[in-house]
Write a protein that holds these residues in place. Structure first.
Motif, short mmCIF file in Angstrom:
data_model
loop_
_atom_site.label_atom_id
_atom_site.label_comp_id
_atom_site.label_asym_id
_atom_site.label_seq_id
_atom_site.Cartn_x
_atom_site.Cartn_y
_atom_site.Cartn_z
N LEU A 270 0.83 -1.21 0.00
CA LEU A 270 0.00 0.00 0.00
C LEU A 270 0.86 1.25 0.00
N ASP A 271 1.92 1.26 0.79
CA ASP A 271 2.82 2.42 0.84
C ASP A 271 3.45 2.65 -0.53
N PHE A 272 3.90 1.58 -1.17
CA PHE A 272 4.54 1.72 -2.47
C PHE A 272 3.56 2.23 -3.53
N LEU A 273 2.33 1.78 -3.47
CA LEU A 273 1.32 2.24 -4.43
C LEU A 273 0.93 3.68 -4.15
N SER A 274 0.53 3.96 -2.93
CA SER A 274 -0.01 5.27 -2.59
C SER A 274 1.04 6.38 -2.70
N ASP A 275 2.21 6.16 -2.12
CA ASP A 275 3.25 7.20 -2.13
C ASP A 275 3.69 7.52 -3.55
N GLU B 283 4.46 -9.37 -11.94
CA GLU B 283 5.06 -10.12 -10.85
C GLU B 283 4.40 -9.70 -9.54
N GLU B 284 3.83 -10.67 -8.81
CA GLU B 284 3.00 -10.31 -7.65
C GLU B 284 3.81 -9.74 -6.48
N THR B 285 5.12 -9.98 -6.41
CA THR B 285 5.89 -9.45 -5.30
C THR B 285 6.10 -7.94 -5.38
N ASN B 286 5.91 -7.34 -6.57
CA ASN B 286 6.04 -5.88 -6.65
C ASN B 286 4.97 -5.27 -7.55
N ASP B 287 3.78 -5.89 -7.58
CA ASP B 287 2.73 -5.41 -8.48
C ASP B 287 2.21 -4.03 -8.10
N ALA B 288 2.19 -3.70 -6.81
CA ALA B 288 1.69 -2.39 -6.40
C ALA B 288 2.60 -1.28 -6.91
#
Length: 313
Positions: free
Chosen positions: A81-86, A134-139
């Motif tokens: 969430l942090d990686f997506l939102s920020d 890749e699901e480990t960094n999809d956000a």
């Protein structure tokens, strides 16, 4: 395309990070006299009002978006969430305000993780949005894809000379060597350096060692950024890479040799491997007339020397 005026304001967002600091050094060497940078403590790029006030004061003619929340597999999978939102807030604010306050050129830096997990290799730019991520960094990838589309929308709606570039895996001075937040190469440098110093008999690395990755020195990327700003003006993103890859096991052997580690290298297959292979097709950039210069062994040696003298050690 014409050269950027070296006396015009050039804002490097994220100028203290791995990429931004390399771009800053390169621009200085190229004679730019009005470089603009702000640390995260001086300007929170997630805060729209702060970003608007900053652009209103500075009015940069060129903007390079190197600011982002970044990290390796562990960080991305732990804080999606942090990686997506920020990252969404950072890039939306920067691109919107660049448009509002008249920035003539902008380069948005994405990531090779925007491409599908099982994209044909080497990965062409038109592989974007053709398969699952890749699901480990999809956000993080979704945020970067949104940035590419925002650049394209700015071009369509406003005729902006804004472009985007997708770097492969990067390394170099100024990298993040934190054991929980770093990418694979700096994590290996730190791990093998400590093992070498303590004369540890063995080192255990994540995964199987079989995935293949491509690595580009950040100083090469910095040179490519200025080249693209002065020689490219199209909506499609441009891949920036070395053009060759190696397995993670081969990388570990190379890092061990550079750091002087002579013990055994073990692998922990209970940890995720990530994408099986990720190498970029760089023919579009090559055809424009640019190629990288820093070979992996040489780049690793200079990066390790920097690490040895840095507080990160």
């Amino acid at each position: 395309m014409d050269e950027i005026n070296r006396s015009d304001g050039f804002y490097v967002a994220g100028h203290r990070g791995l990429v931004g600091s390399a771009v800053w050094r390169h621009l200085q060497s190229e004679g730019f006299s009005r470089l603009i940078g702000r640390s995260s403590s001086e300007l929170d790029l997630r805060d729209r009002a702060q970003v608007e006030s900053f652009f209103d004061r500075e009015r940069p003619k060129t903007v390079l978006v190197a600011a982002a929340r970044v990290g390796g597999i562990l960080a991305n999978s732990t804080y999606p969430l942090d990686f997506l939102s920020d990252n969404l807030r950072i890039q939306v604010n920067l691109i919107d305000m660049a448009l509002k306050f008249g920035a003539e050129r902008l380069l948005f830096l994405g990531s090779s993780c925007i491409y599908p997990r099982l994209a044909p290799q080497p990965i062409r730019e038109d592989a974007l949005l053709t398969g699952p991520l890749e699901e480990t960094n999809d956000a993080y990838a979704i945020a970067k894809i949104a940035g590419v589309l925002q650049v394209q929308a700015a071009r369509r709606q406003h005729g902006a000379r804004y472009i985007s570039a997708m770097p492969t895996n990067l390394y170099g001075p100024g990298d993040n060597f934190d054991p929980t937040m770093s990418h694979v190469l700096p994590a290996m440098i730190r791990r093998f350096d400590r093992a070498s110093t303590s004369e540890a008999p063995k080192v255990t690395c994540w995964g199987t060692g079989r995935p293949r990755r491509e690595f580009l020195h950040v100083d090469d990327l910095a040179a490519a950024c200025l080249f693209l700003l002065e020689n490219y003006d199209e909506p499609e993103p441009v891949n920036v890479g070395w053009g060759e890859d190696l397995s993670i096991a081969e990388l570990a052997t190379l890092v061990a040799d550079v750091t002087g580690y002579r013990g055994e290298i073990l692998w922990d297959p209970s940890k995720p491997d990530g994408t099986p292979q990720k190498m970029l097709d760089t023919s579009r950039l090559t055809q424009l007339g640019w190629t990288p210069q820093i070979r992996l062994r040489n780049g690793l040696e200079s990066t390790y020397r920097w690490f040895q003298d840095s507080p990160a050690r």
